[in-house]
Scaffold this motif. Sequence first.
Motif, short mmCIF file in Angstrom:
data_model
loop_
_atom_site.label_atom_id
_atom_site.label_comp_id
_atom_site.label_asym_id
_atom_site.label_seq_id
_atom_site.Cartn_x
_atom_site.Cartn_y
_atom_site.Cartn_z
N MET A 69 -37.44 30.11 -46.00
CA MET A 69 -37.60 28.75 -46.52
C MET A 69 -37.11 27.72 -45.51
O MET A 69 -37.74 26.67 -45.31
N ALA A 70 -36.00 28.00 -44.83
CA ALA A 70 -35.50 27.08 -43.81
C ALA A 70 -36.50 26.94 -42.67
O ALA A 70 -36.77 25.83 -42.19
N SER A 71 -37.06 28.07 -42.25
CA SER A 71 -38.07 28.02 -41.19
C SER A 71 -39.32 27.30 -41.66
O SER A 71 -39.93 26.54 -40.89
N GLY A 72 -39.72 27.55 -42.89
CA GLY A 72 -40.93 26.91 -43.41
C GLY A 72 -40.80 25.39 -43.47
O GLY A 72 -41.74 24.67 -43.12
N VAL A 73 -39.65 24.91 -43.90
CA VAL A 73 -39.44 23.45 -43.97
C VAL A 73 -39.58 22.84 -42.58
O VAL A 73 -40.25 21.82 -42.39
N ALA A 196 -50.61 27.34 -35.04
CA ALA A 196 -50.05 28.49 -34.33
C ALA A 196 -48.87 28.07 -33.45
O ALA A 196 -47.82 28.73 -33.43
N LEU A 197 -49.02 26.95 -32.76
CA LEU A 197 -47.93 26.47 -31.90
C LEU A 197 -46.70 26.09 -32.71
O LEU A 197 -45.57 26.24 -32.23
N SER A 198 -46.90 25.60 -33.93
CA SER A 198 -45.75 25.20 -34.73
C SER A 198 -44.83 26.38 -35.00
O SER A 198 -43.60 26.24 -35.00
N PHE A 199 -45.39 27.57 -35.21
CA PHE A 199 -44.56 28.75 -35.47
C PHE A 199 -43.98 29.30 -34.17
O PHE A 199 -42.85 29.79 -34.15
N ILE A 200 -44.75 29.22 -33.09
CA ILE A 200 -44.24 29.70 -31.80
C ILE A 200 -43.03 28.88 -31.36
O ILE A 200 -41.97 29.41 -30.98
N VAL A 201 -43.17 27.56 -31.40
CA VAL A 201 -42.09 26.67 -30.98
C VAL A 201 -40.91 26.76 -31.95
O VAL A 201 -39.75 26.72 -31.54
N LEU A 202 -41.21 26.91 -33.24
CA LEU A 202 -40.14 27.05 -34.23
C LEU A 202 -39.24 28.23 -33.89
O LEU A 202 -38.01 28.12 -33.92
N PHE A 203 -39.84 29.35 -33.57
CA PHE A 203 -39.07 30.57 -33.31
C PHE A 203 -38.12 30.35 -32.13
O PHE A 203 -36.95 30.73 -32.18
N ALA A 236 -41.91 38.60 -40.99
CA ALA A 236 -41.93 37.49 -41.95
C ALA A 236 -42.61 36.26 -41.36
O ALA A 236 -43.45 35.62 -42.00
N ILE A 237 -42.28 35.92 -40.13
CA ILE A 237 -42.89 34.73 -39.53
C ILE A 237 -44.37 34.97 -39.23
O ILE A 237 -45.19 34.06 -39.31
N GLY A 238 -44.72 36.23 -38.92
CA GLY A 238 -46.13 36.55 -38.72
C GLY A 238 -46.93 36.40 -40.01
O GLY A 238 -48.05 35.86 -40.00
N LEU A 239 -46.36 36.85 -41.11
CA LEU A 239 -47.05 36.72 -42.40
C LEU A 239 -47.16 35.26 -42.83
O LEU A 239 -48.18 34.85 -43.39
N MET A 240 -46.11 34.47 -42.56
CA MET A 240 -46.18 33.04 -42.87
C MET A 240 -47.29 32.36 -42.07
O MET A 240 -48.06 31.55 -42.59
N GLY A 241 -47.37 32.69 -40.79
CA GLY A 241 -48.41 32.10 -39.95
C GLY A 241 -49.80 32.54 -40.38
O GLY A 241 -50.73 31.72 -40.42
#
Length: 267
Positions: A69-73, A196-203, A236-241
């Motif tokens: 949830m923290a990552s998603g926000v 896609a970039l939003s999750f890459i940079v987030l990580f 988890a982050i892969g499934l969210m993406g």
Amino acid sequence: MSAIRSTAAGGSNRALRWLAGWSLPVALLVAMQLAAGQPGAPRYVVAPTDIAATTWELLASGELIRDAMASGVRSYSGFFMGAALGVAIGLLSAVWQQARAFFDPLVSTLYPVPKVALLPVIITWLGFGDVSKIALITLAVFFPTFINTLYGARATPVSLIWAARNMGAGPAYIFRRVIFPAALPQIFTGLRSGLALSFIVLFAAEMVGSHDGLGDMVVRAEEAMRYDWMYTAILAIGLMGFASDRILLAIRRRLLADKYPGEARDG
């Protein structure tokens, strides 16, 4: 009979595509399961069954849900702000030459710069909190969205604009009913790249100065040498993406059914 054969052939093709898409991941999982625990196997080779058990434990404890949830926000906040700015400024630059003269060279200069390399600068300005992470994600999403929006709008056939003018349409109507619809396919291309970039940079951003989130979970797992935790966070982050991309594709399919008839049939 021909319709029945066509339907059967379409179902067979979809099944073959599904099998082809999943064959490599399944083979990799089987190989990991067989290699895990063997003499000489590296510690980072973890059995998928152990990863599944760890995932269940983290879900039951609520830790994985809190970090997701923290990552998603952070990711979705940055994505929506970057997408809104990219589409708005891209459309503005497409129809107003002065805006294009200002933004196009700026974007061309900054776009090749890895956005993660800007993280220390942004942290210096905004601190280690969520604001710096969301700002970095916003910046990463803005560039592909802006570029695709700009060139999608500028690729509008001139014949359509002339036809609208000949029928007495004003600039606002032409923008709303001609230029914007013509740019939508390219806009969605930019949105998918930005997502896609939003999750890459987030990580990457969460691995620096965070106390929660899936990126922070990877850091904690590495420090504790709990590679099962690490794989759980990556999964988890892969499934969210993946889920986010499917939702975006569904929206595109609904809005642009006439331009993507194959997607409508496959969906």
